[in-house]
Design an enzyme around this catalytic site. Structure first.
Site, PDB file in Angstrom:
ATOM      1  N   LYS A  11     -15.710  -8.459  -3.185  1.00  0.00           N
ATOM      2  CA  LYS A  11     -14.793  -8.588  -2.054  1.00  0.00           C
ATOM      3  C   LYS A  11     -15.013  -9.912  -1.307  1.00  0.00           C
ATOM      4  CE  LYS A  11     -14.228  -3.570  -1.392  1.00  0.00           C
ATOM      5  NZ  LYS A  11     -14.242  -2.451  -0.392  1.00  0.00           N
ATOM      6  N   TYR A  51      -4.552  -0.584  -2.851  1.00  0.00           N
ATOM      7  CA  TYR A  51      -5.151   0.484  -2.040  1.00  0.00           C
ATOM      8  C   TYR A  51      -4.098   1.490  -1.544  1.00  0.00           C
ATOM      9  CZ  TYR A  51      -9.974  -1.327  -1.732  1.00  0.00           C
ATOM     10  OH  TYR A  51     -11.277  -1.706  -1.996  1.00  0.00           O
ATOM     11  N   ASN A 114     -17.881  -4.368   2.670  1.00  0.00           N
ATOM     12  CA  ASN A 114     -18.938  -3.729   1.874  1.00  0.00           C
ATOM     13  C   ASN A 114     -19.076  -4.281   0.458  1.00  0.00           C
ATOM     14  OD1 ASN A 114     -16.638  -2.530   0.910  1.00  0.00           O
ATOM     15  ND2 ASN A 114     -17.270  -0.424   1.332  1.00  0.00           N
ATOM     16  N   HIS A 117     -15.872  -3.344  -4.697  1.00  0.00           N
ATOM     17  CA  HIS A 117     -15.054  -2.167  -5.016  1.00  0.00           C
ATOM     18  C   HIS A 117     -15.393  -1.735  -6.422  1.00  0.00           C
ATOM     19  CE1 HIS A 117     -11.656   0.425  -5.967  1.00  0.00           C
ATOM     20  NE2 HIS A 117     -11.591  -0.237  -7.108  1.00  0.00           N
ATOM     21  N   GLU A 128      -6.187   0.556 -12.239  1.00  0.00           N
ATOM     22  CA  GLU A 128      -6.668  -0.649 -11.557  1.00  0.00           C
ATOM     23  C   GLU A 128      -6.870  -1.807 -12.538  1.00  0.00           C
ATOM     24  OE1 GLU A 128     -10.105   0.671  -9.381  1.00  0.00           O
ATOM     25  OE2 GLU A 128      -8.893   1.847  -7.992  1.00  0.00           O
TER      26      GLU A 128
HETATM   27  P1  RTP Z   1     -13.751   1.048  -2.694  1.00  0.00           P
HETATM   28  O1  RTP Z   1     -12.501   1.822  -3.000  1.00  0.00           O
HETATM   29  O2  RTP Z   1     -13.487  -0.243  -1.966  1.00  0.00           O
HETATM   30  O3  RTP Z   1     -14.609   0.857  -3.930  1.00  0.00           O
HETATM   31  O4  RTP Z   1     -14.679   1.891  -1.711  1.00  0.00           O
HETATM   32  P2  RTP Z   1     -15.035   3.425  -1.803  1.00  0.00           P
HETATM   33  O5  RTP Z   1     -14.387   4.046  -3.009  1.00  0.00           O
HETATM   34  O6  RTP Z   1     -16.522   3.532  -1.695  1.00  0.00           O
HETATM   35  O7  RTP Z   1     -14.389   3.982  -0.477  1.00  0.00           O
HETATM   36  P3  RTP Z   1     -12.878   4.457  -0.212  1.00  0.00           P
HETATM   37  O8  RTP Z   1     -12.929   5.786   0.429  1.00  0.00           O
HETATM   38  O9  RTP Z   1     -12.040   4.297  -1.442  1.00  0.00           O
HETATM   39  O10 RTP Z   1     -12.383   3.415   0.887  1.00  0.00           O
HETATM   40  C1  RTP Z   1     -11.879   2.147   0.535  1.00  0.00           C
HETATM   41  C2  RTP Z   1     -12.446   1.101   1.464  1.00  0.00           C
HETATM   42  O11 RTP Z   1     -11.922   1.320   2.771  1.00  0.00           O
HETATM   43  C3  RTP Z   1     -12.886   0.957   3.726  1.00  0.00           C
HETATM   44  N1  RTP Z   1     -13.160   2.084   4.598  1.00  0.00           N
HETATM   45  N2  RTP Z   1     -13.304   1.957   5.880  1.00  0.00           N
HETATM   46  N3  RTP Z   1     -13.633   2.499   8.624  1.00  0.00           N
HETATM   47  C4  RTP Z   1     -13.820   3.461   7.746  1.00  0.00           C
HETATM   48  O12 RTP Z   1     -14.197   4.533   8.069  1.00  0.00           O
HETATM   49  C5  RTP Z   1     -13.568   3.170   6.353  1.00  0.00           C
HETATM   50  N4  RTP Z   1     -13.588   4.050   5.365  1.00  0.00           N
HETATM   51  C6  RTP Z   1     -13.317   3.347   4.235  1.00  0.00           C
HETATM   52  C7  RTP Z   1     -14.161   0.574   3.015  1.00  0.00           C
HETATM   53  O13 RTP Z   1     -14.252  -0.839   2.986  1.00  0.00           O
HETATM   54  C8  RTP Z   1     -13.966   1.148   1.636  1.00  0.00           C
HETATM   55  O14 RTP Z   1     -14.638   0.377   0.663  1.00  0.00           O
HETATM   56 MG    MG Z   2     -12.344   3.840  -3.432  1.00  0.00          MG
END
Ligand code: RTP
Ligand code: MG
Length: 141
Positions: A11, A51, A114, A117, A128
């Site tokens: 990212k 997303y 973070n 992804h 994706e």
């Molecule tokens: P990613 O898709 O980016 O790999 O991350 P992930 O599966 O671990 O988490 P996901 O639930 O898919 O959320 C996508 C991205 O959204 C941001 N996020 N912010 N502020 C918040 O509470 C929150 N929750 C999620 C994070 O940057 C996450 O990577």
């Molecule tokens: Mg995710």
């Protein structure tokens, strides 16, 4: 166990903080092969489409703004159980909860910045990978 492919994104925070090499090294040292690789600046439309599953979430707008704030590196990782293994290497979404030694523990600065992804299922991975790569851009052997 089956050989899988998964989509990884380094990212904008990690690209800007000069962690591309360190993150790619984690993938390669774990035995995941880099089957495709490119650097690009996402458009707003590309980030929103990528997303789309989160479009109703309160953090959606800030997530999209973050993902277009600078260039990203997108990779196809290939190997045994690649989807789950990449998620293990990444660590928890919130770096404060990420296990020591994971990419997010070491390189992420916030849940909203973070570092990486990774696809969360084989179905997501297929969608994706197709979102960013043509078939002839992926080197499977
Ligand atoms: P990613 O898709 O980016 O790999 O991350 P992930 O599966 O671990 O988490 P996901 O639930 O898919 O959320 C996508 C991205 O959204 C941001 N996020 N912010 N502020 C918040 O509470 C929150 N929750 C999620 C994070 O940057 C996450 O990577
Ligand atoms: Mg995710």
């Amino acid at each position: 166990m089956a050989v899988e492919q998964t989509l990884s994104i380094i990212k904008p925070d990690a690209v800007g903080n000069h962690h591309i090499g360190a993150i790619i090294q984690r993938f390669e040292e774990s035995g995941l092969k880099i089957a495709a690789l490119k650097m690009l600046q996402l458009s707003r439309e590309q980030a929103e489409g990528f997303y789309a599953e989160h479009s109703e979430r309160p953090f959606f707008t800030s997530l999209v703004e973050f993902m277009i704030s600078g260039p990203v590196c997108v990779q196809v990782l290939q190997g045994e159980s690649a989807v789950a293994r990449n998620r293990e290497l990444m660590g928890a979404t919130n770096p404060e909860e990420a296990a020591p030694g994971t990419i997010r523990a070491d390189f992420a600065t916030a849940v909203s910045a973070n570092a990486v992804h990774g696809s969360d299922s084989q179905a997501s991975a297929r969608r994706e990978i197709d979102y960013f790569f043509a078939a002839d851009e992926i080197y499977t052997r």
